[in-house]
Design a protein around this motif. Structure first.
Motif, PDB file in Angstrom:
ATOM      1  N   PRO A  89      38.628 -33.000  43.652  1.00 17.51           N
ATOM      2  CA  PRO A  89      39.181 -32.061  44.635  1.00 17.51           C
ATOM      3  C   PRO A  89      38.798 -32.428  46.071  1.00 17.51           C
ATOM      4  CG  PRO A  89      37.197 -31.136  43.699  1.00 17.51           C
ATOM      5  CD  PRO A  89      37.415 -32.464  43.003  1.00 17.51           C
ATOM      6  N   PHE A  90      39.064 -33.684  46.446  1.00 16.93           N
ATOM      7  CA  PHE A  90      38.743 -34.171  47.784  1.00 16.93           C
ATOM      8  C   PHE A  90      39.945 -34.921  48.339  1.00 16.93           C
ATOM      9  CE2 PHE A  90      34.755 -33.810  45.493  1.00 16.93           C
ATOM     10  CZ  PHE A  90      33.984 -33.059  46.386  1.00 16.93           C
ATOM     11  N   LEU A  91      40.068 -34.897  49.648  1.00 13.82           N
ATOM     12  CA  LEU A  91      41.212 -35.534  50.303  1.00 13.82           C
ATOM     13  C   LEU A  91      41.159 -37.054  50.161  1.00 13.82           C
ATOM     14  CD1 LEU A  91      41.371 -33.480  53.629  1.00 13.82           C
ATOM     15  CD2 LEU A  91      42.846 -33.229  51.607  1.00 13.82           C
ATOM     16  N   THR A  92      42.316 -37.646  50.125  1.00 17.05           N
ATOM     17  CA  THR A  92      42.429 -39.102  50.114  1.00 17.05           C
ATOM     18  C   THR A  92      41.774 -39.683  51.367  1.00 17.05           C
ATOM     19  OG1 THR A  92      44.481 -39.020  48.836  1.00 17.05           O
ATOM     20  CG2 THR A  92      44.061 -41.028  50.114  1.00 17.05           C
ATOM     21  N   GLY A  93      40.940 -40.705  51.158  1.00 20.76           N
ATOM     22  CA  GLY A  93      40.302 -41.383  52.278  1.00 20.76           C
ATOM     23  C   GLY A  93      39.211 -40.590  52.970  1.00 20.76           C
ATOM     24  N   SER A  94      38.651 -39.595  52.281  1.00 18.66           N
ATOM     25  CA  SER A  94      37.685 -38.706  52.940  1.00 18.66           C
ATOM     26  C   SER A  94      36.233 -39.127  52.775  1.00 18.66           C
ATOM     27  CB  SER A  94      37.852 -37.279  52.410  1.00 18.66           C
ATOM     28  OG  SER A  94      37.649 -37.231  51.000  1.00 18.66           O
ATOM     29  N   MET A  95      35.955 -40.148  51.951  1.00 14.68           N
ATOM     30  CA  MET A  95      34.582 -40.543  51.660  1.00 14.68           C
ATOM     31  C   MET A  95      34.303 -41.976  52.106  1.00 14.68           C
ATOM     32  SD  MET A  95      33.115 -37.953  50.234  1.00 14.68           S
ATOM     33  CE  MET A  95      33.759 -36.334  49.753  1.00 14.68           C
ATOM     34  N   ASP A  96      33.100 -42.193  52.604  1.00 12.88           N
ATOM     35  CA  ASP A  96      32.663 -43.545  52.968  1.00 12.88           C
ATOM     36  C   ASP A  96      31.912 -44.224  51.830  1.00 12.88           C
ATOM     37  OD1 ASP A  96      33.463 -43.453  55.841  1.00 12.88           O
ATOM     38  OD2 ASP A  96      32.061 -41.759  55.808  1.00 12.88           O
ATOM     39  N   LEU A  97      31.443 -43.414  50.883  1.00 16.74           N
ATOM     40  CA  LEU A  97      30.704 -43.937  49.734  1.00 16.74           C
ATOM     41  C   LEU A  97      30.899 -43.010  48.553  1.00 16.74           C
ATOM     42  CD1 LEU A  97      28.523 -45.756  48.353  1.00 16.74           C
ATOM     43  CD2 LEU A  97      26.803 -44.243  49.368  1.00 16.74           C
ATOM     44  N   VAL A  98      31.140 -43.593  47.388  1.00 15.66           N
ATOM     45  CA  VAL A  98      31.163 -42.833  46.135  1.00 15.66           C
ATOM     46  C   VAL A  98      30.188 -43.481  45.174  1.00 15.66           C
ATOM     47  CG1 VAL A  98      32.516 -42.071  44.163  1.00 15.66           C
ATOM     48  CG2 VAL A  98      33.567 -42.119  46.429  1.00 15.66           C
ATOM     49  N   THR A  99      29.280 -42.693  44.625  1.00 11.98           N
ATOM     50  CA  THR A  99      28.379 -43.175  43.583  1.00 11.98           C
ATOM     51  C   THR A  99      28.778 -42.553  42.254  1.00 11.98           C
ATOM     52  OG1 THR A  99      26.773 -41.409  44.042  1.00 11.98           O
ATOM     53  CG2 THR A  99      26.452 -43.509  45.171  1.00 11.98           C
ATOM     54  N   ALA A 100      28.725 -43.344  41.206  1.00 14.05           N
ATOM     55  CA  ALA A 100      29.049 -42.866  39.854  1.00 14.05           C
ATOM     56  C   ALA A 100      28.091 -43.550  38.891  1.00 14.05           C
ATOM     57  CB  ALA A 100      30.502 -43.169  39.514  1.00 14.05           C
ATOM     58  N   PHE A 101      26.935 -42.956  38.699  1.00 12.71           N
ATOM     59  CA  PHE A 101      25.918 -43.504  37.804  1.00 12.71           C
ATOM     60  C   PHE A 101      26.008 -42.804  36.455  1.00 12.71           C
ATOM     61  CE2 PHE A 101      22.557 -45.237  41.017  1.00 12.71           C
ATOM     62  CZ  PHE A 101      23.550 -45.984  41.640  1.00 12.71           C
ATOM     63  N   ASP A 102      26.280 -43.593  35.421  1.00 13.70           N
ATOM     64  CA  ASP A 102      26.419 -43.058  34.061  1.00 13.70           C
ATOM     65  C   ASP A 102      27.528 -42.012  33.981  1.00 13.70           C
ATOM     66  OD1 ASP A 102      24.449 -44.722  33.158  1.00 13.70           O
ATOM     67  OD2 ASP A 102      22.853 -43.229  33.283  1.00 13.70           O
ATOM     68  N   VAL A 103      28.707 -42.405  34.416  1.00 10.84           N
ATOM     69  CA  VAL A 103      29.882 -41.531  34.392  1.00 10.84           C
ATOM     70  C   VAL A 103      31.000 -42.143  33.553  1.00 10.84           C
ATOM     71  CG1 VAL A 103      31.702 -40.452  35.782  1.00 10.84           C
ATOM     72  CG2 VAL A 103      29.352 -40.530  36.644  1.00 10.84           C
ATOM     73  N   LEU A 104      31.409 -43.376  33.879  1.00 10.45           N
ATOM     74  CA  LEU A 104      32.587 -43.972  33.250  1.00 10.45           C
ATOM     75  C   LEU A 104      32.490 -44.018  31.726  1.00 10.45           C
ATOM     76  CD1 LEU A 104      33.337 -46.998  35.613  1.00 10.45           C
ATOM     77  CD2 LEU A 104      34.430 -44.750  35.595  1.00 10.45           C
TER      78      LEU A 104
END
Length: 232
Positions: A89-104
């Motif tokens: 639920p975030f706008l396109t292009g709104s983040m400079d960094l995304v972390t996903a540890f133990d998600v996929l």
């Protein structure tokens, strides 16, 4: 992640060798990324990694599907939202960094998660991803914590690149302890997440810290890390 597993994680993550060293890896990667911006921590659970982002100056938001996880993160003073990683639920292009540890590894549609990571990143933004590696290590632990798969370098790279991200680096972690983990997992009857005796925790921590300086990151480990970027 089940409610009981989240409670267990929140109780041990500040001192447990595994989580402490992963936070050290995150800090090291943040130093490479330069000036802080807005960050999203997907699958944040109690917000241990989100706190690292905030301490490093990032405007960080924790996101998790579990209301218990979101509540735990908020109790720690963090900005936290309940969100499905397949439809953020975030706008396109709104983040400079995304972390996903133990998600996929928890989500069958990992391609949708990778696509959402790419969508919310601003041009030039980075993704930091960690996943369990090698199906040869599959055990009752994976089933207990809700894993769908374990990855190798190729399968992880493919899903990230198909989302439109450029992979900058993939490396192994927890290489030195892999033989011990393999033996332990063959005997495992459930989740490994628990508080350890002080000396055991300290010993495992010392071993895994040695990987900061040893040339072992191209060898097989227990976890794969990946850093990718959305090109400008």
């Amino acid at each position: 992640m089940e409610r009981s597993e989240i409670r267990r994680l929140v109780a041990v993550e500040d001192t447990h060798w595994w989580y402490r060293e992963r936070r050290a890896i995150l800090r090291a990667q943040l130093r490479r990324l330069g000036r802080p911006g807005r960050a999203l921590d997907i699958g944040a659970a109690g917000g241990g990694n989100t706190r690292v982002l905030a301490e490093a100056g990032w405007a960080a938001t924790a996101a998790d599907t579990s209301p218990e996880a979101v509540e735990s993160a908020r109790e720690r003073g963090l900005d936290a939202v309940r969100a499905d990683a397949r439809a953020l639920p975030f706008l396109t292009g709104s983040m400079d960094l995304v972390t996903a540890f133990d998600v996929l590894e928890h989500i069958r549609e990992d391609d949708l998660v990778a696509a959402e990571i790419a969508r919310v990143l601003a041009p030039g933004g980075h993704a930091l991803i960690a996943v369990p590696c090698d199906m040869a290590l599959w055990s009752a632990h994976d089933e207990a914590v809700g894993h769908v798969r374990r990855y190798d370098r190729d399968t992880l790279t493919v899903v990230v690149e198909k989302a439109g991200l450029t992979v900058e680096r993939v490396w192994s972690w927890n290489v030195l302890l892999r033989p011990l983990v393999a033996v332990h997992r063959r005997r495992s009857e459930g989740s490994d997440l628990r508080r350890l005796p002080f000396l055991v925790n300290a010993g495992l921590s010392a071993v895994v810290k040695a990987e900061r300086w040893l040339p072992v990151r191209s060898l097989k480990g227990v976890t794969l890390f990946l850093r990718a970027r959305l090109r400008r």
